[in-house]
Design a protein around this motif. Structure first.
Motif, PDB file in Angstrom:
ATOM      1  N   GLU A 104       0.500 -22.347 -12.687  1.00  0.00           N
ATOM      2  CA  GLU A 104       0.215 -23.023 -13.957  1.00  0.00           C
ATOM      3  C   GLU A 104       0.977 -22.277 -15.050  1.00  0.00           C
ATOM      4  N   VAL A 105       1.306 -22.955 -16.135  1.00  0.00           N
ATOM      5  CA  VAL A 105       2.077 -22.347 -17.222  1.00  0.00           C
ATOM      6  C   VAL A 105       1.358 -21.127 -17.779  1.00  0.00           C
ATOM      7  N   THR A 106       0.038 -21.205 -17.967  1.00  0.00           N
ATOM      8  CA  THR A 106      -0.702 -20.057 -18.510  1.00  0.00           C
ATOM      9  C   THR A 106      -0.665 -18.872 -17.544  1.00  0.00           C
ATOM     10  N   GLU A 107      -0.748 -19.155 -16.248  1.00  0.00           N
ATOM     11  CA  GLU A 107      -0.667 -18.089 -15.248  1.00  0.00           C
ATOM     12  C   GLU A 107       0.707 -17.447 -15.247  1.00  0.00           C
ATOM     13  N   LEU A 108       1.750 -18.262 -15.356  1.00  0.00           N
ATOM     14  CA  LEU A 108       3.115 -17.738 -15.382  1.00  0.00           C
ATOM     15  C   LEU A 108       3.318 -16.858 -16.614  1.00  0.00           C
ATOM     16  N   ARG A 109       2.819 -17.290 -17.757  1.00  0.00           N
ATOM     17  CA  ARG A 109       2.938 -16.468 -18.974  1.00  0.00           C
ATOM     18  C   ARG A 109       2.209 -15.137 -18.807  1.00  0.00           C
ATOM     19  N   ARG A 110       1.058 -15.164 -18.136  1.00  0.00           N
ATOM     20  CA  ARG A 110       0.296 -13.942 -17.897  1.00  0.00           C
ATOM     21  C   ARG A 110       1.103 -12.997 -16.987  1.00  0.00           C
ATOM     22  N   VAL A 111       1.759 -13.538 -15.968  1.00  0.00           N
ATOM     23  CA  VAL A 111       2.578 -12.720 -15.068  1.00  0.00           C
ATOM     24  C   VAL A 111       3.740 -12.100 -15.837  1.00  0.00           C
ATOM     25  N   ILE A 112       4.414 -12.894 -16.651  1.00  0.00           N
ATOM     26  CA  ILE A 112       5.552 -12.384 -17.435  1.00  0.00           C
ATOM     27  C   ILE A 112       5.098 -11.281 -18.379  1.00  0.00           C
ATOM     28  N   GLN A 113       3.965 -11.478 -19.059  1.00  0.00           N
ATOM     29  CA  GLN A 113       3.449 -10.450 -19.967  1.00  0.00           C
ATOM     30  C   GLN A 113       3.099  -9.175 -19.216  1.00  0.00           C
ATOM     31  N   HIS A 114       2.531  -9.324 -18.035  1.00  0.00           N
ATOM     32  CA  HIS A 114       2.189  -8.144 -17.227  1.00  0.00           C
ATOM     33  C   HIS A 114       3.455  -7.373 -16.831  1.00  0.00           C
ATOM     34  N   ILE A 115       4.490  -8.101 -16.428  1.00  0.00           N
ATOM     35  CA  ILE A 115       5.755  -7.439 -16.048  1.00  0.00           C
ATOM     36  C   ILE A 115       6.341  -6.698 -17.241  1.00  0.00           C
ATOM     37  N   ARG A 116       6.248  -7.290 -18.423  1.00  0.00           N
ATOM     38  CA  ARG A 116       6.804  -6.654 -19.635  1.00  0.00           C
ATOM     39  C   ARG A 116       6.065  -5.375 -20.001  1.00  0.00           C
ATOM     40  N   THR A 117       4.764  -5.300 -19.727  1.00  0.00           N
ATOM     41  CA  THR A 117       3.956  -4.181 -20.221  1.00  0.00           C
ATOM     42  C   THR A 117       3.536  -3.166 -19.161  1.00  0.00           C
ATOM     43  N   CYS A 118       3.664  -3.491 -17.887  1.00  0.00           N
ATOM     44  CA  CYS A 118       3.184  -2.560 -16.859  1.00  0.00           C
ATOM     45  C   CYS A 118       4.115  -1.358 -16.724  1.00  0.00           C
ATOM     46  N   ARG A 119       3.572  -0.273 -16.172  1.00  0.00           N
ATOM     47  CA  ARG A 119       4.384   0.918 -15.919  1.00  0.00           C
ATOM     48  C   ARG A 119       5.229   0.653 -14.686  1.00  0.00           C
ATOM     49  N   MET A 120       6.507   0.879 -14.844  1.00  0.00           N
ATOM     50  CA  MET A 120       7.426   0.634 -13.734  1.00  0.00           C
ATOM     51  C   MET A 120       8.457   1.753 -13.734  1.00  0.00           C
ATOM     52  N   GLY A 121       8.736   2.311 -12.590  1.00  0.00           N
ATOM     53  CA  GLY A 121       9.658   3.439 -12.495  1.00  0.00           C
ATOM     54  C   GLY A 121      11.110   3.081 -12.729  1.00  0.00           C
ATOM     55  N   ASN A 122      11.479   1.835 -12.486  1.00  0.00           N
ATOM     56  CA  ASN A 122      12.881   1.436 -12.574  1.00  0.00           C
ATOM     57  C   ASN A 122      13.025   0.319 -13.605  1.00  0.00           C
ATOM     58  N   GLU A 123      13.611   0.659 -14.740  1.00  0.00           N
ATOM     59  CA  GLU A 123      13.731  -0.312 -15.834  1.00  0.00           C
ATOM     60  C   GLU A 123      14.679  -1.458 -15.474  1.00  0.00           C
ATOM     61  N   ALA A 124      15.697  -1.173 -14.683  1.00  0.00           N
ATOM     62  CA  ALA A 124      16.613  -2.239 -14.268  1.00  0.00           C
ATOM     63  C   ALA A 124      15.868  -3.279 -13.433  1.00  0.00           C
ATOM     64  N   MET A 125      14.990  -2.810 -12.557  1.00  0.00           N
ATOM     65  CA  MET A 125      14.236  -3.738 -11.714  1.00  0.00           C
ATOM     66  C   MET A 125      13.292  -4.589 -12.563  1.00  0.00           C
ATOM     67  N   ARG A 126      12.718  -4.006 -13.632  1.00  0.00           N
ATOM     68  CA  ARG A 126      11.867  -4.794 -14.530  1.00  0.00           C
ATOM     69  C   ARG A 126      12.662  -5.974 -15.107  1.00  0.00           C
ATOM     70  N   GLN A 127      13.886  -5.715 -15.527  1.00  0.00           N
ATOM     71  CA  GLN A 127      14.709  -6.777 -16.117  1.00  0.00           C
ATOM     72  C   GLN A 127      15.044  -7.848 -15.074  1.00  0.00           C
ATOM     73  N   VAL A 128      15.342  -7.414 -13.856  1.00  0.00           N
ATOM     74  CA  VAL A 128      15.640  -8.353 -12.772  1.00  0.00           C
ATOM     75  C   VAL A 128      14.429  -9.238 -12.490  1.00  0.00           C
ATOM     76  N   ILE A 129      13.254  -8.634 -12.401  1.00  0.00           N
ATOM     77  CA  ILE A 129      12.029  -9.405 -12.125  1.00  0.00           C
ATOM     78  C   ILE A 129      11.721 -10.350 -13.281  1.00  0.00           C
ATOM     79  N   LEU A 130      11.939  -9.901 -14.505  1.00  0.00           N
ATOM     80  CA  LEU A 130      11.715 -10.785 -15.661  1.00  0.00           C
ATOM     81  C   LEU A 130      12.662 -11.984 -15.647  1.00  0.00           C
ATOM     82  N   ILE A 131      13.919 -11.757 -15.309  1.00  0.00           N
ATOM     83  CA  ILE A 131      14.872 -12.871 -15.228  1.00  0.00           C
ATOM     84  C   ILE A 131      14.407 -13.874 -14.180  1.00  0.00           C
TER      85      ILE A 131
END
Length: 191
Positions: A104-131
């Protein structure tokens, strides 16, 4: 069960020659590697090289990939009897075993927001997952992007790259411009 004597055994040495043969005929390296993986699986089956095609345990698309690898092997090994035998095998229609359910659109937005704000060791991978999440790209397509394509997309506003099957794909870069800029700003990577 009729015993069949193969013209060429599937060994590491022969698989190396097979990969070179595939690449010389215009197959992508990823395709060649997938074929080799499939051939190893088929060769490991104790009930025979073609058993995986008729066993009924694999998804239809996996069966087709196995059959394509075996057909290419038969041509490479110059084994017309084996190639003919493969031509007689009927496979089920190429359908997914499990239907993909979109978020659902609201669920997808929640996933995107989580990816943007969660702690992640590899910043390049965060950008790849966001794309992938923002645009819905295949993960393999995003991971194949080259730095030159990212930089060009920032200047032209169009992301143009070679996708699966060497297909030319073109998208507007605007929805994920920030992620492309973050990747462009990172040093020491080409692909």
């Amino acid at each position: 069960v009729v015993s069949y004597r193969w013209k060429m055994e599937i060994t590491d040495r022969n698989l190396g020659k097979f990969k070179t043969w595939l690449l010389e005929r215009g197959r992508a390296e990823g395709t060649a590697d997938a074929y080799i993986t499939n051939l190893r699986s088929c060769a490991a089956d104790t009930k025979g090289l073609t058993h995986r095609l008729v066993a009924g345990r694999l998804a239809p698309n996996t069966l087709r990939t196995n059959l394509a690898a075996l057909r290419a092997w038969a041509v490479f090994a110059e084994d017309p009897k084996f190639h003919k035998r493969l031509g007689d095998i009927r496979l089920p229609p190429a359908r997914r075993v499990h239907t993909k359910q979109p978020l659902e659109v609201t669920e997808l937005r929640r996933v995107i927001q989580h990816i943007r704000t969660c702690r992640m060791g590899n910043e390049a991978m965060r950008q790849v997952i966001l794309i992938m999440a923002i645009r819905g790209f295949r993960c393999g397509d995003v991971l194949r992007l080259r730095r030159t394509e990212v930089v060009r997309a920032l200047s032209t506003g169009k992301l143009i790259y070679e996708g699966k099957g060497r297909k030319r794909i073109e998208f507007s870069a605007e929805p994920f411009r920030a992620q492309l800029q973050a990747l462009a700003d990172m040093k020491n990577w080409e692909r």
